[in-house]
Write a protein that holds these residues in place. Structure first.
Motif, mmCIF file in Angstrom:
data_model
loop_
_atom_site.group_PDB
_atom_site.id
_atom_site.type_symbol
_atom_site.label_atom_id
_atom_site.label_comp_id
_atom_site.label_asym_id
_atom_site.label_seq_id
_atom_site.Cartn_x
_atom_site.Cartn_y
_atom_site.Cartn_z
ATOM 1 N N ALA A 158 -17.193 98.708 48.575
ATOM 2 C CA ALA A 158 -16.502 98.666 47.282
ATOM 3 C C ALA A 158 -15.743 99.973 47.111
ATOM 4 C CB ALA A 158 -17.497 98.479 46.133
ATOM 5 N N GLY A 159 -14.678 99.904 46.342
ATOM 6 C CA GLY A 159 -13.929 101.135 46.121
ATOM 7 C C GLY A 159 -12.777 100.929 45.170
ATOM 8 N N TYR A 160 -12.045 102.006 44.991
ATOM 9 C CA TYR A 160 -10.820 101.922 44.191
ATOM 10 C C TYR A 160 -9.852 102.974 44.686
ATOM 11 C CZ TYR A 160 -12.652 105.989 41.635
ATOM 12 O OH TYR A 160 -13.144 107.231 41.313
ATOM 13 N N CYS A 161 -8.597 102.793 44.305
ATOM 14 C CA CYS A 161 -7.591 103.804 44.586
ATOM 15 C C CYS A 161 -6.941 104.118 43.257
ATOM 16 C CB CYS A 161 -6.575 103.265 45.575
ATOM 17 S SG CYS A 161 -5.415 104.522 46.114
ATOM 18 N N VAL A 162 -6.891 105.376 42.893
ATOM 19 C CA VAL A 162 -6.263 105.748 41.626
ATOM 20 C C VAL A 162 -4.894 106.371 41.918
ATOM 21 C CG1 VAL A 162 -7.621 107.903 41.496
ATOM 22 C CG2 VAL A 162 -6.530 107.035 39.445
ATOM 23 N N TYR A 163 -3.866 105.824 41.223
ATOM 24 C CA TYR A 163 -2.511 106.344 41.362
ATOM 25 C C TYR A 163 -2.255 107.258 40.179
ATOM 26 C CZ TYR A 163 -2.809 102.036 44.057
ATOM 27 O OH TYR A 163 -3.244 101.031 44.891
ATOM 28 N N GLY A 164 -2.566 108.515 40.355
ATOM 29 C CA GLY A 164 -2.426 109.505 39.299
ATOM 30 C C GLY A 164 -1.592 110.653 39.817
ATOM 31 N N PRO A 165 -1.781 111.855 39.287
ATOM 32 C CA PRO A 165 -1.079 113.018 39.836
ATOM 33 C C PRO A 165 -1.275 113.103 41.355
ATOM 34 C CG PRO A 165 -2.205 113.626 37.825
ATOM 35 C CD PRO A 165 -2.611 112.209 38.129
ATOM 36 N N GLN A 166 -2.481 112.714 41.824
ATOM 37 C CA GLN A 166 -2.688 112.482 43.250
ATOM 38 C C GLN A 166 -3.067 111.014 43.426
ATOM 39 O OE1 GLN A 166 -5.877 114.980 42.611
ATOM 40 N NE2 GLN A 166 -4.233 116.190 41.701
ATOM 41 N N THR A 167 -2.864 110.510 44.658
ATOM 42 C CA THR A 167 -3.383 109.175 44.981
ATOM 43 C C THR A 167 -4.698 109.378 45.712
ATOM 44 O OG1 THR A 167 -1.275 108.042 45.003
ATOM 45 C CG2 THR A 167 -2.990 107.120 46.396
ATOM 46 N N THR A 168 -5.768 108.841 45.124
ATOM 47 C CA THR A 168 -7.108 109.125 45.640
ATOM 48 C C THR A 168 -7.866 107.823 45.874
ATOM 49 O OG1 THR A 168 -7.072 111.101 44.261
ATOM 50 C CG2 THR A 168 -9.181 110.488 45.167
ATOM 51 N N LEU A 169 -8.459 107.715 47.042
ATOM 52 C CA LEU A 169 -9.246 106.527 47.384
ATOM 53 C C LEU A 169 -10.720 106.906 47.361
ATOM 54 C CD1 LEU A 169 -8.729 103.569 48.725
ATOM 55 C CD2 LEU A 169 -9.483 104.697 50.796
ATOM 56 N N VAL A 170 -11.516 106.094 46.683
ATOM 57 C CA VAL A 170 -12.952 106.374 46.572
ATOM 58 C C VAL A 170 -13.688 105.147 47.101
ATOM 59 C CG1 VAL A 170 -14.826 106.876 44.952
ATOM 60 C CG2 VAL A 170 -12.592 107.941 44.643
ATOM 61 N N LEU A 171 -14.689 105.401 47.955
ATOM 62 C CA LEU A 171 -15.246 104.323 48.761
ATOM 63 C C LEU A 171 -16.755 104.434 48.905
ATOM 64 C CD1 LEU A 171 -14.399 102.104 50.871
ATOM 65 C CD2 LEU A 171 -14.360 103.941 52.566
ATOM 66 N N THR A 172 -17.434 103.264 48.898
ATOM 67 C CA THR A 172 -18.835 103.252 49.339
ATOM 68 C C THR A 172 -19.061 102.062 50.263
ATOM 69 O OG1 THR A 172 -21.158 103.347 48.705
ATOM 70 C CG2 THR A 172 -19.771 101.899 47.377
ATOM 71 N N VAL A 173 -19.893 102.294 51.284
ATOM 72 C CA VAL A 173 -20.382 101.178 52.105
ATOM 73 C C VAL A 173 -21.904 101.142 51.992
ATOM 74 C CG1 VAL A 173 -18.430 101.049 53.693
ATOM 75 C CG2 VAL A 173 -20.315 102.609 54.210
ATOM 76 N N ARG A 276 -13.865 92.219 33.826
ATOM 77 C CA ARG A 276 -14.287 91.146 34.705
ATOM 78 C C ARG A 276 -15.389 91.612 35.650
ATOM 79 N NH1 ARG A 276 -8.753 90.465 32.982
ATOM 80 N NH2 ARG A 276 -8.916 92.675 33.417
ATOM 81 N N LEU A 277 -16.396 90.747 35.784
ATOM 82 C CA LEU A 277 -17.584 91.113 36.575
ATOM 83 C C LEU A 277 -17.267 91.323 38.053
ATOM 84 C CD1 LEU A 277 -20.693 91.411 36.883
ATOM 85 C CD2 LEU A 277 -20.809 88.917 37.139
ATOM 86 N N MET A 278 -16.564 90.348 38.652
ATOM 87 C CA MET A 278 -16.512 90.306 40.118
ATOM 88 C C MET A 278 -15.633 91.383 40.751
ATOM 89 S SD MET A 278 -18.531 87.829 40.713
ATOM 90 C CE MET A 278 -18.323 87.697 42.468
ATOM 91 N N TYR A 279 -14.537 91.752 40.072
ATOM 92 C CA TYR A 279 -13.622 92.698 40.728
ATOM 93 C C TYR A 279 -13.349 93.942 39.882
ATOM 94 C CZ TYR A 279 -10.900 89.162 38.218
ATOM 95 O OH TYR A 279 -10.456 88.266 37.275
ATOM 96 N N GLU A 280 -14.060 94.097 38.763
ATOM 97 C CA GLU A 280 -13.970 95.359 38.015
ATOM 98 C C GLU A 280 -15.379 95.955 37.900
ATOM 99 O OE1 GLU A 280 -10.085 95.027 35.132
ATOM 100 O OE2 GLU A 280 -11.818 93.914 34.461
ATOM 101 N N ALA A 281 -16.278 95.238 37.203
ATOM 102 C CA ALA A 281 -17.600 95.815 36.915
ATOM 103 C C ALA A 281 -18.455 95.992 38.173
ATOM 104 C CB ALA A 281 -18.325 94.939 35.899
ATOM 105 N N ASN A 282 -18.520 94.972 39.041
ATOM 106 C CA ASN A 282 -19.400 95.084 40.214
ATOM 107 C C ASN A 282 -19.038 96.249 41.140
ATOM 108 O OD1 ASN A 282 -21.421 93.216 39.780
ATOM 109 N ND2 ASN A 282 -20.384 91.549 40.859
ATOM 110 N N PRO A 283 -17.775 96.337 41.592
ATOM 111 C CA PRO A 283 -17.481 97.472 42.477
ATOM 112 C C PRO A 283 -17.705 98.828 41.807
ATOM 113 C CG PRO A 283 -15.481 96.180 41.983
ATOM 114 C CD PRO A 283 -16.632 95.408 41.480
ATOM 115 N N MET A 284 -17.319 98.947 40.526
ATOM 116 C CA MET A 284 -17.507 100.225 39.841
ATOM 117 C C MET A 284 -18.993 100.523 39.649
ATOM 118 S SD MET A 284 -14.652 101.391 39.741
ATOM 119 C CE MET A 284 -12.992 101.607 39.110
ATOM 120 N N ALA A 285 -19.777 99.491 39.329
ATOM 121 C CA ALA A 285 -21.221 99.692 39.130
ATOM 122 C C ALA A 285 -21.871 100.187 40.419
ATOM 123 C CB ALA A 285 -21.866 98.386 38.681
ATOM 124 N N TRP A 286 -21.455 99.636 41.550
ATOM 125 C CA TRP A 286 -22.076 100.048 42.815
ATOM 126 C C TRP A 286 -21.683 101.493 43.157
ATOM 127 C CZ3 TRP A 286 -21.083 98.408 48.519
ATOM 128 C CH2 TRP A 286 -22.228 98.636 49.270
#
Ligand code: AHG
Ligand code: MN
Ligand code: MN
Length: 337
Positions: A158-173, A276-286
């Protein structure tokens, strides 16, 4: 000088040295990262790339789609459909699941995403992002929507990429949380922080205060006590932030702690919440749990919720553990009355 580690090298090491991820999952994550890089370029172009503004259509949630919602969705599909690592995809912007076309080989993973999170911020040049979640496809030849309905604790990445002053990818396996910053000169995501930890205590909360009159009693109580500051029952002052991009709010919490809440409210009582549970809350919760934080819907751990629908909504309380536990306790006390 410390060695610089690209996302590619990080993933190869996770696969080869530590045996933490199979080759197909490594490929999947690289492809998602490449898609995020492409979305980041479109976001950066803004008005010059004619990517701002409304697309004039609605998604399954009845929300007006922005051009970038659709562009990001297409980028993710096109990047992922041909590699052989996926069986199907699901997205906030598509009513139904997207099967990998027959002309391509099919893999064993399912990818879910919110292609562009924080859509209301696109046109005003405020941070937005992409959120993704990876599940394993259950046995069977065809993929059905019900195959996606797995609890969040089944996620394999699960992860996300934030497009802000920097573009940052945050990841967990599932072995902690790592952060990568896009080096635009090299065109690579570079590891900039490993083993992110969220402090257990915080003095910062994130909630859309304009909904206060619609909240239920436990949320009202929690926020009211924070607002009373040093003179109130908490005995300390709290700060507030609300970016209206979950990605950006969660990124701040992973960086310096805090609690994020989007609770059920009376505006639409039939809906469990907004997110939304499946593609917002779940990845962020993990991600948050992997960084030592907690995530509940007020009653139970988000990752233990058994999903019933692809686009189902949920109340969200996540971040610094002691604050999330406190909110969850307030809900339990109200239920016990
Ligand atoms: P999306 O743009 O994918 O629909 O998600 C927006 C979400 C989330 O990112 C954010 O926390 C929340 O909506 C903001 O909602 P309000 O505008 O009600 O504050
Ligand atoms: Mn979103
Ligand atoms: Mn979105």
């Amino acid at each position: 000088m410390a060695k610089s580690i690209s996302l590619t090298r990080y993933l190869v090491e996770q696969q080869r040295v530590d045996g933490l991820i199979p080759a197909q999952l490594r490929l999947l994550l690289e492809v998602v990262a490449r898609a995020c890089k492409s979305i980041s370029h479109s976001v950066n172009k803004g008005a010059l790339g004619e990517v701002l503004g409304s697309a004039g259509s609605e998604n399954v949630q009845g929300e007006i789609q922005k051009k970038l919602d659709i562009i990001a969705n297409e980028v993710l599909i096109e990047a992922n459909e041909w590699g052989g690592h996926l069986a199907a995809m699901a997205s906030e912007e598509m009513d139904e699941i997207y099967q990998v076309p027959n002309r391509y080989p099919r893999g064993e993973y399912l990818l879910l995403f919110d292609p562009l999170d924080g859509s209301s911020n696109i046109d005003v040049n405020v941070s937005i992002g992409t959120i993704f979640s990876v599940l394993l496809k259950p046995e069977g030849v065809d993929v059905l929507e019900k195959d996606f309905l797995q609890a969040g604790h089944k996620q394999v990445a699960a992860g996300y990429c934030v497009y802000g002053p920097q573009t940052t990818l945050v990841l967990t396996v599932g072995h902690g949380v790592a952060m990568f910053t896009l080096d635009r000169e090299q065109g690579s995501f570079m590891l900039t922080q490993e083993d992110l930890r969220i402090p257990e205590d915080t003095q910062e909360f994130a909630i859309n205060m304009s909904n206060m009159r619609h909240w239920d009693a436990p949320t009202k109580r929690y926020i009211d006590e924070c607002l009373q500051g040093r003179e109130g029952p908490r005995g300390k002052d709290f700060n507030m932030r609300w970016i209206a991009s979950m990605v950006a709010d969660v990124h701040r919490i992973l960086t310096r702690g805090g609690v994020f809440m989007y609770p059920w409210d009376k505006r639409e009582p039939g809906k469990a919440g907004k997110l939304r549970l499946m593609y917002e809350a779940n990845p962020m919760a993990w991600l948050v749990e992997q960084a030592g934080g907690a995530a509940t819907d007020g009653q139970q751990r988000i990752l233990d919720i058994a999903p019933e629908q692809l686009h189902q909504r949920v109340s969200v309380v996540l971040g610094s553990k002691n604050e999330v536990d406190r909110v969850t306790q307030y809900y339990a006390q109200t239920a016990a009355k």
